[in-house]
Design a protein around this motif. Structure first.
Motif, PDB file in Angstrom:
ATOM      1  N   ARG A  33      29.963  72.026 -24.132  1.00 29.65           N
ATOM      2  CA  ARG A  33      28.800  72.412 -23.320  1.00 29.65           C
ATOM      3  C   ARG A  33      28.341  73.833 -23.660  1.00 29.65           C
ATOM      4  O   ARG A  33      27.144  74.099 -23.791  1.00 29.65           O
ATOM      5  CB  ARG A  33      29.150  72.319 -21.835  1.00 29.65           C
ATOM      6  N   VAL A  34      29.321  74.741 -23.809  1.00 30.16           N
ATOM      7  CA  VAL A  34      28.964  76.126 -24.161  1.00 30.16           C
ATOM      8  C   VAL A  34      28.280  76.171 -25.529  1.00 30.16           C
ATOM      9  O   VAL A  34      27.259  76.842 -25.720  1.00 30.16           O
ATOM     10  CB  VAL A  34      30.231  77.015 -24.142  1.00 30.16           C
ATOM     11  N   LEU A  58      24.622  78.133 -15.147  1.00 27.21           N
ATOM     12  CA  LEU A  58      24.787  78.361 -13.714  1.00 27.21           C
ATOM     13  C   LEU A  58      23.444  78.608 -13.043  1.00 27.21           C
ATOM     14  O   LEU A  58      23.208  78.165 -11.908  1.00 27.21           O
ATOM     15  CB  LEU A  58      25.727  79.560 -13.489  1.00 27.21           C
ATOM     16  N   PHE A  59      22.521  79.309 -13.727  1.00 27.64           N
ATOM     17  CA  PHE A  59      21.214  79.569 -13.132  1.00 27.64           C
ATOM     18  C   PHE A  59      20.471  78.262 -12.885  1.00 27.64           C
ATOM     19  O   PHE A  59      19.864  78.061 -11.829  1.00 27.64           O
ATOM     20  CB  PHE A  59      20.392  80.485 -14.057  1.00 27.64           C
ATOM     21  N   ARG A  60      20.520  77.358 -13.855  1.00 33.22           N
ATOM     22  CA  ARG A  60      19.827  76.079 -13.676  1.00 33.22           C
ATOM     23  C   ARG A  60      20.454  75.269 -12.534  1.00 33.22           C
ATOM     24  O   ARG A  60      19.760  74.564 -11.799  1.00 33.22           O
ATOM     25  CB  ARG A  60      19.867  75.282 -14.982  1.00 33.22           C
ATOM     26  N   TYR A  89      35.170  80.349 -15.609  1.00 28.32           N
ATOM     27  CA  TYR A  89      34.269  81.494 -15.425  1.00 28.32           C
ATOM     28  C   TYR A  89      33.456  81.768 -16.691  1.00 28.32           C
ATOM     29  O   TYR A  89      32.247  82.002 -16.627  1.00 28.32           O
ATOM     30  CB  TYR A  89      35.097  82.724 -15.063  1.00 28.32           C
ATOM     31  N   MET A  90      34.111  81.704 -17.856  1.00 30.41           N
ATOM     32  CA  MET A  90      33.403  81.971 -19.111  1.00 30.41           C
ATOM     33  C   MET A  90      32.304  80.950 -19.373  1.00 30.41           C
ATOM     34  O   MET A  90      31.275  81.269 -19.973  1.00 30.41           O
ATOM     35  CB  MET A  90      34.400  81.971 -20.270  1.00 30.41           C
ATOM     36  N   THR A 127      27.302  91.042 -19.432  1.00 32.55           N
ATOM     37  CA  THR A 127      26.837  91.610 -18.167  1.00 32.55           C
ATOM     38  C   THR A 127      27.557  91.060 -16.961  1.00 32.55           C
ATOM     39  O   THR A 127      27.484  91.652 -15.884  1.00 32.55           O
ATOM     40  CB  THR A 127      25.329  91.352 -17.998  1.00 32.55           C
ATOM     41  N   GLY A 128      28.235  89.936 -17.103  1.00 28.89           N
ATOM     42  CA  GLY A 128      28.858  89.305 -15.961  1.00 28.89           C
ATOM     43  C   GLY A 128      27.903  88.544 -15.076  1.00 28.89           C
ATOM     44  O   GLY A 128      28.305  87.971 -14.064  1.00 28.89           O
ATOM     45  N   LEU A 129      26.614  88.525 -15.422  1.00 26.30           N
ATOM     46  CA  LEU A 129      25.647  87.754 -14.642  1.00 26.30           C
ATOM     47  C   LEU A 129      25.823  86.265 -14.916  1.00 26.30           C
ATOM     48  O   LEU A 129      26.371  85.872 -15.945  1.00 26.30           O
ATOM     49  CB  LEU A 129      24.212  88.168 -15.037  1.00 26.30           C
TER      50      LEU A 129
END
Length: 658
Positions: free
Chosen positions: A66-67, A491-493, A476-477, A484-486
Motif C-alpha cells: 500500500r505504501v 490517512l487524510f483521505r 504509524y509509518m 513532518t509527522g503529519l
C-alpha cells in the motif's frame, strides 16, 4: 482338543512369555500415549506459531504494498498533472509557448527528475525543457508516439525504461496525445522520469535478504524493482504473471508460494495503482518470515526429545522391574541415580529456554516451572520451587502489583480473580487459549495455555514486547509522513471520507484546503535540501497552530499540504481561516541564522457546495490552488471564484523561530 503345535497354542505361548507380559503392561501403553500426546501438542503449537508468523508476514507485505502503491501513484500522477498543464498551455499558445520556462516553474524538486518534451505530428522533437532541439532528432520510432498517433482516446502511456535521445539517461516516458479542437493529431507531450528513482526508493526499504519490490506494467514489463527483482527491470519475466491476467477484477490480493522470479517461497502482496496501468508487488521470503518458527522447532523438539527420553526411560524401568524383581538394592539405587541425572538435565534445559514454562497438575499445584517463568511472572524462583498452588501464585503476583494491567492486548486493569477465572476456563477447554498481559515494567507477555488430558495445564510465557512495538511502528509509518509527522495522503483521505459520512448523515459542513508552497525550489537551490527539510518542519508546525478542534492537516506531496477544516459560520470567518493560514505560512522563517521566505497558494473547496464526493472536493480545491499559481501565486482562491493575492512581503518584516 487343541494340539500344542496349533496356531492358538503358539499365540497363548507367546503372550505367556515373561518378556512379552512385561512389555504389554499398562505402564507401557500409558507411556506411549504420553509420548503421542506430547509430540501432538508440540506439533499443534508449532503449527499455530507458523500460522501467526505467516499472518504477520502477509499483513506486513500488504502494508508495504500500500505504501509503495501510494508512492508510485503520487509520483506518476504528479507528473501527469504537469503533462496536462503543459498540453493545455501548448493548445492555448502553440507558437509562443516556452516549455523550458514552464518546466522550471512547475517541475517539483526531489529525487525524481522530470524532463518535458513535445513531439510534433511528424515524429520530430519540437520542444524540450533541457535544450533547444534540432530538426535531426527523430522520435517517430518511439512506441509511445506510434501508440498515441494511432489511438483515438486520451490515455496516459507509461513506457518501459529506455535511454532518452536528449538526456542520454534511462527514463520512464509518460506521454499524452495533443489534439486540436477538431480532433486533429498535433503531436505528443512527454514527461521523462528518472527510471532509477523508484528502484532507489524501493532499495531503501528493509525487505529482508530475499525480499522483493516491483513496479510492473499491466503489459507484464517490470518498470522498477529492488531485491531479487532488480535484474528484471525493463523486461518481462520468463513466465507470465498469473495475477496480471485477472488484475481488473482482483486489484488487491496476496499470494503464498514459489516465486516466478527465482523459485524462492515468498509471501507476496500485490496492488494495482489506482487509475494507472501499473501493479505493485511486495514480498518477503518465507525463510525470513518464518525464521522464528524454525527456532521454535529446535527448542520444542529438544524439550520433547528430553521428555520423550524420560518417558521411555520410565517405561524401560517399569519393564525391567517387572522382569527382574530379584534385582538387588544396588541395582535399584543405580536406576534411581539415572533418573536423578535425567531430571537434572531436564531442569537445565528448562532453565536455558527463552520462554517461561509452568506445568500445573490436576490438583492445581505447580509441578514444573523454569527460571524464565519466574522472571516473567515477577515472583521469586524459590516460591515456584516449593510447588505452590496456582491460586497462591496468583495471590503473590497480585501482592507484588503484577496484575495491575491484565487483558486483551494490555487494555484495562483486572484483579487477580479475573486472571484465575481465565486460567480456569482454559483448563476446561479442549484447545489452547492465548492472551496477553502487560507488566508494570511495560513488558507485553503472551500467555499460551494448553490443557492436558489428565486435567492439568501447560502454560508458556513469551516476551513479545519488541514484536508488538514493531507492529505499532509499521502501522504509524504507513499513515504518517516520515519528515513532518503529519498524516499522509492515505490517512487524510480516510479522515475526509469520515467527514463526508458526517455531512451526509447529520449535515455537518466542512472545508478542504489544498496548499502548495511557492518558491520552495529556490530554497532548496539556494540553501540546500537540509534547509528545505527544516522549512517543511516549520511549515507543518505553523499549520498545526492554525487548526481548531476536529481539524486535520496532512502532507500529501513534496511541498504540498492539505487541511480538512470544520466550517465557520460566515464568509468572514472562512476568509479569516484562509488568511490565518496564508499569513502563518508566508511569514519569514529563521533557519540556521538565515531568513528564508516562501509563498503559499491556497485553494479551498466547501462541502457540500463544491462537491459531495471525495474526488470532486479534492479536484475542486486542487484546481482553485492551481488558479492561484497560474495567476500570480501567494494567494487564496475559493472553488468557483477568482483568486485573492496577498502580494509580496519584504524580507525581514517578520520572523518566526518556530
Amino acid at each position: 482338543m487343541v494340539s500344542g503345535n496349533s496356531p492358538a497354542a503358539r499365540i497363548r505361548s507367546l503372550f505367556s512369555h515373561p518378556t512379552v507380559r512385561s512389555v504389554l503392561q499398562p505402564a507401557t501403553g500409558l507411556g506411549l500415549l504420553v509420548i503421542v500426546l506430547l509430540w501432538s501438542g508440540i506439533g499443534y503449537q508449532l503449527g499455530l506459531e507458523r500460522e501467526k508468523l505467516g499472518a504477520v508476514a502477509l499483513q506486513n507485505t500488504r502494508n508495504l504494498a500500500r505504501v509503495v502503491e501510494e508512492h508510485a501513484a503520487r509520483a506518476i500522477t504528479g507528473a501527469d498533472q504537469i503533462l496536462r498543464l503543459a498540453r493545455a498551455e501548448i493548445l492555448r499558445n502553440p507558437d509562443g509557448f516556452d516549455l523550458r520556462a514552464f518546466a522550471r516553474e512547475v517541475t517539483p524538486q526531489g529525487d525524481v527528475a522530470i524532463q518535458l518534451s513535445l513531439i510534433g505530428p511528424d515524429g520530430r522533437l519540437r520542444l524540450n525543457s533541457l535544450m533547444v532541439p534540432t530538426a535531426a532528432i527523430d522520435l517517430s520510432d518511439r512506441p509511445h508516439f506510434g501508440a498515441h498517433r494511432d489511438a483515438v482516446g486520451d490515455e496516459l502511456d507509461i513506457s518501459i525504461p529506455m535511454v532518452g535521445r536528449v538526456s542520454h539517461r534511462t527514463t520512464l516516458q509518460l506521454s499524452r496525445a495533443v489534439r486540436g479542437p477538431d480532433g486533429r493529431f498535433l503531436g505528443v507531450v512527454v514527461a521523462s522520469l528518472d527510471a532509477d528513482y523508484f528502484s532507489r526508493f524501493y532499495a531503501s526499504i528493509d525487505i529482508g535478504r530475499q525480499g522483493t519490490i516491483m513496479l510492473v506494467g499491466t503489459d507484464g514489463v517490470v518498470r522498477a524493482g529492488a531485491g531479487a527483482a532488480a535484474p528484471l527491470i525493463g523486461r518481462k519475466g520468463d513466465r507470465p504473471w498469473p495475477t496480471l491476467e485477472n488484475i481488473a477484477k482482483v486489484p488487491v490480493g496476496t499470494v503464498v508460494g514459489p516465486s516466478l522470479i527465482d523459485g524462492v517461497d515468498r509471501f507476496v502482496a500485490f496492488r494495482r495503482v489506482e487509475g494507472l496501468p501499473l501493479v505493485v508487488y511486495a514480498s518477503v521470503s518465507a525463510a525470513d518470515a518464518l525464521a522464528d518458527n524454525a527456532w521454535y522447532v529446535k527448542v520444542y523438539s529438544a524439550l520433547a526429545g528430553v521428555l520423550t527420553l524420560v518417558v521411555l526411560v520410565a517405561m524401560v524401568l517399569a519393564v525391567r522391574q517387572r522382569m527382574r524383581l530379584e534385582r538387588t538394592s544396588v541395582a535399584l539405587h543405580a536406576s534411581e541415580a539415572v533418573a536423578r541425572r535425567t531430571s537434572q538435565e531436564l531442569a537445565v534445559t528448562l532453565d536455558t529456554m527463552a520462554q517461561g514454562i509452568v506445568m500445573v497438575d490436576r490438583d492445581d499445584r505447580i509441578a514444573v516451572a523454569n527460571r524464565r517463568a519466574a522472571e516473567l511472572l515477577g515472583v521469586p524462583v524459590e516460591m515456584l520451587a516449593e510447588r505452590p498452588t496456582f491460586d497462591a501464585l496468583v495471590a503473590e503476583m497480585a501482592r507484588r502489583g503484577e496484575l495491575g494491567v491484565v487483558g486483551d492486548g494490555g487494555a484495562g486493569g483486572e484483579p487477580a480473580r479475573r486472571l484465575s477465572v481465565a486460567f480456569g476456563a482454559a483448563a476446561s477447554d479442549t484447545g489452547p487459549v492465548v492472551f496477553e498481559r502487560v507488566r508494570p515494567t511495560g513488558q507485553t507477555i503472551e500467555v499460551t495455555c494448553v490443557p492436558m488430558p489428565d486435567g492439568g495445564m501447560v502454560r508458556t510465557y513469551t516476551d513479545v514486547t519488541e514484536r508488538r512495538a514493531g507492529e505499532r511502528r509499521i502501522a504509524y509509518m504507513a499513515l504518517h509522513d516520515p519528515l513532518t509527522g503529519l498524516p499522509n495522503r492515505t490517512l487524510f483521505r480516510s479522515r475526509l471520507e469520515q467527514a463526508l459520512d458526517r455531512q451526509r448523515d447529520r449535515g455537518v459542513p466542512f472545508a478542504v484546503l489544498c496548499i502548495d508552497l511557492d518558491r520552495f525550489k529556490e530554497v532548496n537551490d539556494c540553501h540546500g535540501h537540509a534547509v528545505g527539510d527544516a522549512l517543511l518542519l516549520r511549515v507543518a508546525h505553523r499549520l498545526r497552530r492554525c487548526l481548531g478542534e476536529g481539524d486535520v492537516a496532512a502532507r500529501v506531496g513534496g511541498d504540498e499540504f492539505a487541511v480538512l477544516a470544520a466550517r465557520r459560520h460566515g464568509d468572514d470567518d472562512r476568509a479569516a481561516l484562509a488568511g490565518m493560514i496564508l499569513d502563518a505560512l508566508t511569514a519569514p522563517y529563521r533557519i540556521d541564522g538565515e531568513v528564508v521566505e516562501v509563498g503559499a497558494s491556497v485553494g479551498i473547496a466547501l462541502a457540500p457546495e463544491d462537491g459531495a464526493g471525495m474526488e470532486t472536493l479534492l479536484r475542486a480545491a486542487d484546481q482553485a490552488m492551481y488558479r492561484v499559481k497560474a495567476q500570480g501565486r501567494n494567494g487564496v482562491c475559493w472553488a468557483g471564484r477568482a483568486p485573492r493575492f496577498t502580494g509580496p512581503q519584504p524580507v525581514g518584516t517578520r520572523t518566526d523561530a518556530a
